[in-house]
Write a protein that holds these residues in place. Structure first.
Motif, PDB file in Angstrom:
ATOM      1  N   GLN A  68      64.809  39.059  76.895  1.00  0.00           N
ATOM      2  CA  GLN A  68      64.674  37.925  77.813  1.00  0.00           C
ATOM      3  C   GLN A  68      63.203  37.670  78.132  1.00  0.00           C
ATOM      4  OE1 GLN A  68      65.766  37.874  82.176  1.00  0.00           O
ATOM      5  NE2 GLN A  68      67.437  36.595  81.405  1.00  0.00           N
ATOM      6  N   TYR A  71      61.870  35.652  75.420  1.00  0.00           N
ATOM      7  CA  TYR A  71      62.317  34.263  75.556  1.00  0.00           C
ATOM      8  C   TYR A  71      61.370  33.495  76.479  1.00  0.00           C
ATOM      9  CZ  TYR A  71      64.844  30.374  77.694  1.00  0.00           C
ATOM     10  OH  TYR A  71      65.176  29.139  78.202  1.00  0.00           O
ATOM     11  N   ARG A 231      63.498  30.069  66.515  1.00  0.00           N
ATOM     12  CA  ARG A 231      62.952  30.601  67.758  1.00  0.00           C
ATOM     13  C   ARG A 231      61.550  30.061  68.006  1.00  0.00           C
ATOM     14  NH1 ARG A 231      67.659  31.150  68.292  1.00  0.00           N
ATOM     15  NH2 ARG A 231      68.801  33.080  67.844  1.00  0.00           N
ATOM     16  N   ALA A 235      56.257  30.049  74.168  1.00  0.00           N
ATOM     17  CA  ALA A 235      57.050  29.335  75.174  1.00  0.00           C
ATOM     18  C   ALA A 235      56.128  28.575  76.115  1.00  0.00           C
ATOM     19  CB  ALA A 235      57.917  30.314  75.952  1.00  0.00           C
ATOM     20  N   TYR A 296      65.162  38.933  70.897  1.00  0.00           N
ATOM     21  CA  TYR A 296      64.977  37.487  71.042  1.00  0.00           C
ATOM     22  C   TYR A 296      65.315  36.760  69.747  1.00  0.00           C
ATOM     23  CZ  TYR A 296      62.640  32.967  71.546  1.00  0.00           C
ATOM     24  OH  TYR A 296      62.369  31.622  71.558  1.00  0.00           O
ATOM     25  N   ALA A 301      67.631  31.829  73.312  1.00  0.00           N
ATOM     26  CA  ALA A 301      67.691  31.393  74.706  1.00  0.00           C
ATOM     27  C   ALA A 301      68.851  32.029  75.464  1.00  0.00           C
ATOM     28  CB  ALA A 301      67.807  29.875  74.775  1.00  0.00           C
TER      29      ALA A 301
END
Length: 454
Positions: A68, A71, A231, A235, A296, A301
């Motif tokens: 996470q 992510y 992916r 981010a 990930y 997500a």
């Protein structure tokens, strides 16, 4: 780790023994005294045993939260920044250990605890910082208590959430808060154990379960991995504080590090380029970056606050993994809760009730109150991933980054800060970075916790 510890004393020494003299108002101490040679540990650990303890102490809920975290960062940013945060954490731990050693050497004592070290350092540092010395012990202890209580909250939510998935599948759906309530009495029971030796066999079992569980999780992750093009390599920036807090929570075991170094048979082997700390942290960073990247890549997500929650709900193997980790983390709760109880009782309350006939009763009440406090926090905010990020950013930005830098400034003040006071400027940068990480990580975590209830 208890925060109790006596301040340095020169009682019983002579001017010849101490070889102290003043120059320009600064105290210079005999360099022949080596604190490492005066540590009297009944059962000191070897270098290998210390390395194993370091690895075991770092493999918990933090590594399960790394997918996470990735992510919130992206797979390229995640790998790069996990390594950078690992380097930062390792460097700051070296700074802390070296500063404590310098203070022990200066005051001719074998060991000083973290809070006492901070207090003494501030007393001898720049004038502008000396005013904070009387509050240093309470502040450091406060952060340690909040951090350990935070870990306990994370553990309660972790166990309750994993049990919920099993109960939801085989029986009926209950709110995670109900599962937290069911755990309350067993948690109070395990926290009534006053002797860590009683917990030692269970701790060994928990460590074995954790290693087996991680291996089984990797089997799931590596099966039918999606293409990496699905992916994000990087981010959005707004999520990065959550990554920072989670990764710091996972990597920065400052209390464990100090305790391990203090208990080594050859503490000089702890530092150094190929020392126990560097070797251990390289392995830990590699494991965390690998779990984050692969987790990930597998779940994207959908990555949950613990990767165990991403495993198939109907398969026996995945159910077994949840049970294994729930047992391991439940056992670990007793060990983690020992620290805040030890600080609260032995440092702040034991003297008040030393002569009381009900001393044991009061200690048991403290233990119960600590468990109920963690239970209430877990029930109020049962958000595993956000809990991890919050306590990582709030507590470890201070304990693991800012405080060691402040201590180093004070220990080297005023004339050992290097050419152009380079060490001072480096430490100021670390302090600012720690404060920014604390504020940004805490704000983002609290904001997302609030939004999760709306």
């Amino acid at each position: 780790m208890s925060s109790s510890g006596g301040s340095p004393s020169k009682k019983g020494t002579t001017s010849v023994d101490m070889q102290i003299f003043a120059t320009n108002g600064n105290t210079i101490v005999d360099e022949s005294y080596d604190p490492h040679l005066h540590r009297n540990r009944p059962h000191p650990t070897t270098n290998f045993e210390t390395l194993v303890h370091l690895l075991k102490g770092s493999l918990g809920t933090g590594i399960l939260a790394m997918p996470q975290a990735f992510y919130n960062a992206g797979y390229i940013s995640g790998v790069v920044n996990t390594i950078l945060i690992g380097i930062l954490c390792t460097y700051c731990l070296h700074v802390l250990v070296q500063a404590q050693y310098a203070l022990c050497k200066r005051h001719r004592v074998p060991i000083l605890t973290y809070p006492i070290s901070m207090k003494i350092a501030l007393e001898e540092g720049p004038e502008c910082l000396r005013r904070f010395a009387p509050y240093a012990v309470v502040i450091v202890d406060g952060f340690m208590i909040v951090y350990q209580l935070g870990i306990c909250c994370v553990y309660i939510v972790f166990v309750a959430t994993n049990i919920k998935q099993l109960v939801d599948y085989y029986w009926l759906e209950l709110d995670v808060k109900i599962h937290c309530l069911i755990l309350l009495v067993p948690l109070i029971g395990i926290n009534m154990i006053r002797n860590l030796k009683v917990l030692a066999p269970f701790s060994t079992l928990a460590n074995l379960i954790t290693f087996v569980g991680i291996g089984l999780i990797l089997a799931y992750i590596l099966d039918d991995v999606p293409p990496i093009s699905e992916r994000q390599p990087v981010a959005e920036l707004g999520k990065f504080p959550l990554f920072f807090g989670t990764t710091l929570f996972a990597l920065e075991a400052v209390g464990v590090i100090i305790a391990l170094e203090n208990n080594m048979a050859t503490p000089k082997s702890f530092g150094g380029s190929c020392g126990v700390l560097n070797v251990g942290m390289i392995v830990i960073v590699f494991l965390y970056a690998g779990m984050g990247f692969l987790g990930y890549l597998k779940y994207g997500a959908e990555s949950a606050g613990s990767i165990t929650l991403n495993l198939p709900q109907e398969e026996i193997m995945s159910q077994s993994i949840r049970i294994l980790f729930a047992i391991a983390i439940f056992i670990s709760y007793g060990l983690q809760c020992y620290v805040p109880v030890d600080i609260i009782w032995n440092v702040y309350l034991v003297e008040k009730y030393r002569d009381s006939n009900n001393k044991l009763v009061y200690e048991m009440l403290v233990r119960i109150v600590v468990v109920i406090t963690t239970f209430l926090l877990a029930v109020a905010i049962p958000r595993l991933g956000l809990f991890i990020s919050l306590f990582g950013a709030f507590c470890l930005s201070a304990l693991g980054i800012a405080f060691p830098a402040i201590m180093e400034i004070c220990v080297l003040w005023p004339d050992k800060l290097g050419p152009g006071k380079i060490t001072l400027w480096k430490d100021i940068i670390l302090i600012v970075f720690g404060i920014v990480g604390l504020v940004a990580g805490t704000y983002t975590s609290v904001r997302d916790i609030i939004l999760s209830f709306m």
